[in-house]
Design an enzyme around this catalytic site. Structure first.
Site, short mmCIF file in Angstrom:
data_model
loop_
_atom_site.label_atom_id
_atom_site.label_comp_id
_atom_site.label_asym_id
_atom_site.label_seq_id
_atom_site.Cartn_x
_atom_site.Cartn_y
_atom_site.Cartn_z
N ASN A 1 0.87 -1.17 0.00
CA ASN A 1 0.00 0.00 0.00
C ASN A 1 0.91 1.23 0.00
O ASN A 1 1.51 1.54 1.02
CB ASN A 1 -0.89 -0.04 1.26
N LYS B 1 0.11 4.31 -0.24
CA LYS B 1 -0.49 5.52 0.33
C LYS B 1 -0.25 6.70 -0.64
O LYS B 1 -0.22 6.50 -1.85
CB LYS B 1 0.05 5.77 1.74
N GLY C 1 2.68 2.14 10.74
CA GLY C 1 3.61 3.26 10.60
C GLY C 1 4.34 3.62 11.88
O GLY C 1 4.98 4.66 11.97
N HIS D 1 -9.36 1.07 4.88
CA HIS D 1 -8.09 1.25 5.59
C HIS D 1 -8.30 2.19 6.78
O HIS D 1 -9.10 3.11 6.70
CB HIS D 1 -7.04 1.82 4.62
N GLU E 1 -5.33 -5.13 10.57
CA GLU E 1 -4.29 -4.12 10.77
C GLU E 1 -4.54 -3.39 12.09
O GLU E 1 -5.33 -2.43 12.14
CB GLU E 1 -4.33 -3.11 9.63
N GLU F 1 -6.69 4.62 7.82
CA GLU F 1 -6.51 6.05 7.52
C GLU F 1 -7.77 6.62 6.87
O GLU F 1 -8.11 7.79 7.08
CB GLU F 1 -5.26 6.25 6.65
N SER G 1 3.59 -2.28 10.21
CA SER G 1 5.05 -2.33 10.38
C SER G 1 5.67 -3.66 9.98
O SER G 1 6.59 -4.15 10.63
CB SER G 1 5.44 -1.95 11.81
P1 PGA Z 1 3.00 0.21 7.60
O1 PGA Z 1 1.52 0.44 7.00
O2 PGA Z 1 3.52 -1.07 7.01
O3 PGA Z 1 3.77 1.43 7.17
O4 PGA Z 1 2.85 0.11 9.09
C1 PGA Z 1 0.63 -0.63 6.85
C2 PGA Z 1 -0.66 -0.14 6.25
O5 PGA Z 1 -1.08 0.99 6.54
O6 PGA Z 1 -1.30 -0.86 5.46
#
Ligand code: PGA
Length: 258
Positions: free
Chosen positions: A13, A15, A177, A99, A171, A101, A217
């Site tokens: 992803n 983003k 992140g 997601h 997740e 976010e 992560s």
């Molecule tokens: P990350 O993000 O691997 O940077 O923690 C995962 C995600 O948001 O799908």
């Protein structure tokens, strides 16, 4: 449980990162590094404007391209939105839906997740539907309650036939992140719980068949530990999918864990 039947998926992803030029550079570095990968499916979800460049650069490579979000109508006066047939026409086979976010910053709810998922399926896309608790939920012992609510409102609102065509991503928001990965055991426990929700809502057979990716992560140095858990059917990778070498080593780590 026959884990062998669930093919693993490593999905990146991106983003809001990577221009079209960045996208082409990524694929020319990435594809040679994953040429030997056979055991896992690979998906990359770029920003909308970089989708055509990604589709072009990954042609005949076996890497599939996905959107990061989608709207539920086919067309209309919905300024700023993109429809499922538009993603398909651009060459997408997957789409990430719900997601954290989107939930946190853009008002995504269980209801909109369900509507988007159904519309994506009608267009022939494979939705990757995300669920996961906040740190405050986990600390208050509410992880299962939150995951169950998100599961039942999103994937659980589908028909059994629709449910058989989606992927779920677990997740935990506190791991996204932040560099704090869920331990393989914590992730596996949440996956088992989601599978139990799927069994109660649909059937034992459907619960066994649904693929649940872990996200939060995921890095080259923790992928093998995570994939040692039979419950984890792959990973949804944010930050570490932006670098060709690190994403390739996650793909190859998943391959090695088979
Ligand atoms: P990350 O993000 O691997 O940077 O923690 C995962 C995600 O948001 O799908």
């Amino acid at each position: 449980m026959s884990q062998a039947k669930r093919r693993r998926v490593i999905a990146g992803n991106w983003k809001m990162y990577k221009t079209q030029a960045d996208t082409r550079a990524f694929f020319s570095a990435f594809l040679p590094l994953v040429r030997g990968a056979r055991a896992c499916d690979i998906v990359v979800a770029p920003p909308f404007t970089s989708i055509p460049a990604a589709v072009e650069a990954s042609r005949d490579s076996g890497v599939a391209i996905g959107g990061q979000d989608v709207f539920w109508e086919k067309e209309g006066a919905f300024t700023g939105e993109i429809s499922p047939p538009m993603l398909v026409e651009a060459g997408c086979r997957y789409v990430i839906i719900g997601h954290s976010e989107r939930r946190q910053f853009f008002g995504e709810t269980e209801q909109t997740v369900a509507k988007k998922t159904k519309a994506a399926l009608v267009a022939g896309l494979t939705p990757i539907v995300c669920v996961g608790e906040l740190l405050e939920h986990r600390e208050a012992g509410r992880t299962e309650e939150v995951c169950e609510r998100q599961f039942l409102g999103g994937p659980g609102a589908l028909t059994p036939e629709e449910f058989s065509r989606i992927l779920v991503a677990y997740e935990p928001v506190w791991a996204i992140g932040t560099g704090k990965t869920a331990t393989p055991e914590i992730a596996a426990a949440a996956h088992r719980f989601l599978r139990k929700c799927a069994e109660r809502k649909f059937s034992a057979e459907q619960a066994r068949a649904v693929r649940i990716l872990y996200g939060g992560s995921v890095k080259p140095d923790n992928i093998q530990g995570l994939m040692a858990q039979e419950e984890l059917d792959g990973a949804l990778v944010g930050g570490a999918s932006l670098d060709a070498k690190s994403f390739a080593s996650i793909v190859n780590g998943c391959e090695a864990a088979q």
